[in-house]
Motif scaffolding. Sequence first.
Motif, PDB file in Angstrom:
ATOM      1  N   GLN A  45       0.835  -1.196   0.000  1.00 11.51           N
ATOM      2  CA  GLN A  45       0.000   0.000   0.000  1.00 11.51           C
ATOM      3  C   GLN A  45       0.874   1.251   0.000  1.00 11.51           C
ATOM      4  N   ASP A  67      -1.930  -1.116  -3.856  1.00 11.28           N
ATOM      5  CA  ASP A  67      -2.964  -0.104  -3.637  1.00 11.28           C
ATOM      6  C   ASP A  67      -2.293   1.255  -3.460  1.00 11.28           C
ATOM      7  N   ARG A  96      -3.269   5.015  -2.218  1.00 14.10           N
ATOM      8  CA  ARG A  96      -4.288   5.864  -1.603  1.00 14.10           C
ATOM      9  C   ARG A  96      -3.829   7.320  -1.646  1.00 14.10           C
ATOM     10  N   THR A 126      -7.130   4.995  -5.024  1.00  9.37           N
ATOM     11  CA  THR A 126      -8.186   4.926  -4.020  1.00  9.37           C
ATOM     12  C   THR A 126      -8.288   6.244  -3.262  1.00  9.37           C
ATOM     13  N   PRO A 167      -9.706   7.687  -0.048  1.00 13.46           N
ATOM     14  CA  PRO A 167     -10.290   7.228   1.216  1.00 13.46           C
ATOM     15  C   PRO A 167     -11.387   8.163   1.715  1.00 13.46           C
ATOM     16  N   GLN A 196     -12.248   3.590   5.116  1.00 15.23           N
ATOM     17  CA  GLN A 196     -12.898   2.944   3.980  1.00 15.23           C
ATOM     18  C   GLN A 196     -12.708   3.751   2.698  1.00 15.23           C
ATOM     19  N   SER A 197     -12.877   3.059   1.587  1.00 16.37           N
ATOM     20  CA  SER A 197     -12.745   3.699   0.287  1.00 16.37           C
ATOM     21  C   SER A 197     -13.991   4.524  -0.028  1.00 16.37           C
ATOM     22  N   LYS A 198     -13.772   5.744  -0.497  1.00 10.39           N
ATOM     23  CA  LYS A 198     -14.868   6.605  -0.934  1.00 10.39           C
ATOM     24  C   LYS A 198     -15.119   6.439  -2.426  1.00 10.39           C
ATOM     25  N   ILE A 210     -12.875   4.821  -6.234  1.00  3.04           N
ATOM     26  CA  ILE A 210     -11.672   4.328  -6.899  1.00  3.04           C
ATOM     27  C   ILE A 210     -11.643   4.880  -8.322  1.00  3.04           C
TER      28      ILE A 210
END
Length: 518
Positions: free
Chosen positions: A263, A413, A415, A439, A441, A473-475, A477
């Motif tokens: 990540q 990943d 972010r 991603t 977040p 959590q992901s908002k 992608i």
Amino acid sequence: MLNFGNMHNSVWIGVDIGTTGVRAIAYQKNGVNLCDSNEFYPLETPYPDWAEQNPEIIYKATEKVIRDTANTLIYKGIPVSGIAISTVMHSFAPANEKRELLSNMITWADSRSVEIVNELKKDIKLTRNFYEKTCCPVHACYPFLKILWLKKTFPDVFSKMKYIYSLKDYVFEKLTNKWVIDKSSASASGLYNAHKMDWDEDILSFADIRKEQLPPVVSTTYSQKLTPDAAQRLNLPKGLPVVIGATDGVLVNVGIGAVKPGQLSATIGTSGAIRMLTKNPKVDKKNRTWCYNLTDDMWVAGGAINNGGIIMRWMRDKICHYNSRRLDDIDIDPYDLMTLKASKIPAGAEGLLLLPFFTGERAPYWNSELRGMFFGLSLNHSRSHMIRAAMEGICFSLNCVLTALKDFGKIEDIRVSGSFTKSTLWLQIISDIFGENITLPQNSEGAAFGAAVLGFIASGEMNSISDTANLIQSKKIYYPQKENFLTYKELFDIYNNLYQKLQPEFTRITTYQNQMYK
């Protein structure tokens, strides 16, 4: 013993002190933002290579946002468990025997030590040795080089320097009356041995300073009590725990949950960076990356670029000439207007490239003699093209860092955090240029929450930074668009070639500019 209050319902104020502004956010352990406050302050750049700030102005802004946040919590009937701090990296100010500062705080963006850097780089063995010890490439951003510059340029001030401050220990001392520095800030100084976890005696000797001039190094979860005077000014209980925290760069990963292998975090604020967590200090064979401490058993490897949102501010003020007051009258944010204009231009800005090296560059080039340049201008290009080229150029710069980090392991990943996450266009551009999924977040204020997490760890409510992995959590992608990716791939090759082929000219123009102010 410090009283950490009711740990089951604790609220920590994470304070993120950045280059041009400070933000205080009250967080619950689950990452919920209860309230926040912002203040801004200037970065003084009167001449090329200069970048200073008045630390007292920054501290007063910091007090204001903490007090405003505390007052909101009091209004809501919510007690505060503590304060945890994040600060920008690489700051330096000398102080006399009375601990009075002898100058402004010299920031990461200051590159007045470039001539000293160039001299040191002639000794490849020496600079590699320094890099392997500190995990910090030899570059003008680091306090180590700023101290060498002070000794050479202002020997009278250097002789009066009895103590060496960074922004972190300056703020922490005012809040707690304790003069210490966290391992994260120390490891970003160029004076700290990453393997021995202490100030490096050989490097201190080289800089002609003593260990006693530097603050004792403590863990990033170290805490002290808020002094009665500070408590009164902040409208908080005296004796409230203040956790020293870490630097903004390394805390971003924690704050956005990028704490697992593979990540990465990608940030664009005033500057920009890409980072990944590692269990041990890491160095790059080509000296492209740095590695700084996060907690006692965790490090962050990565690379920071000098020129992120600072370029967009320049575009706003110098190219677009957007008057904030006039735009406020019609309720339009100038950056939203710039993004709207850029969105009308196709990917690649119709062959217009920006090399965004306005303040030199850190990773991966570590070259303070770089300067910005628009390349490919023709009569069909407009301000809208220039805005889009600026957004793309900053992402090209970050892509150079990403290329270096790929040597450390597989990417699973990426972010994102920072002010650029407000722009869907910019997020799509970075996905297209990287050729990777991006991603966004739920929480994109990474450093402030990362600081609060260190507070929760210090209080025993969290076990480690890995606890944030499942909190954020992901908002949304963003996926790379193939056609755009192919366009950017071709332009990125031109971008890299320009840097390689213009090295002598960058040096000449920087020398010319500096001579104008001598």
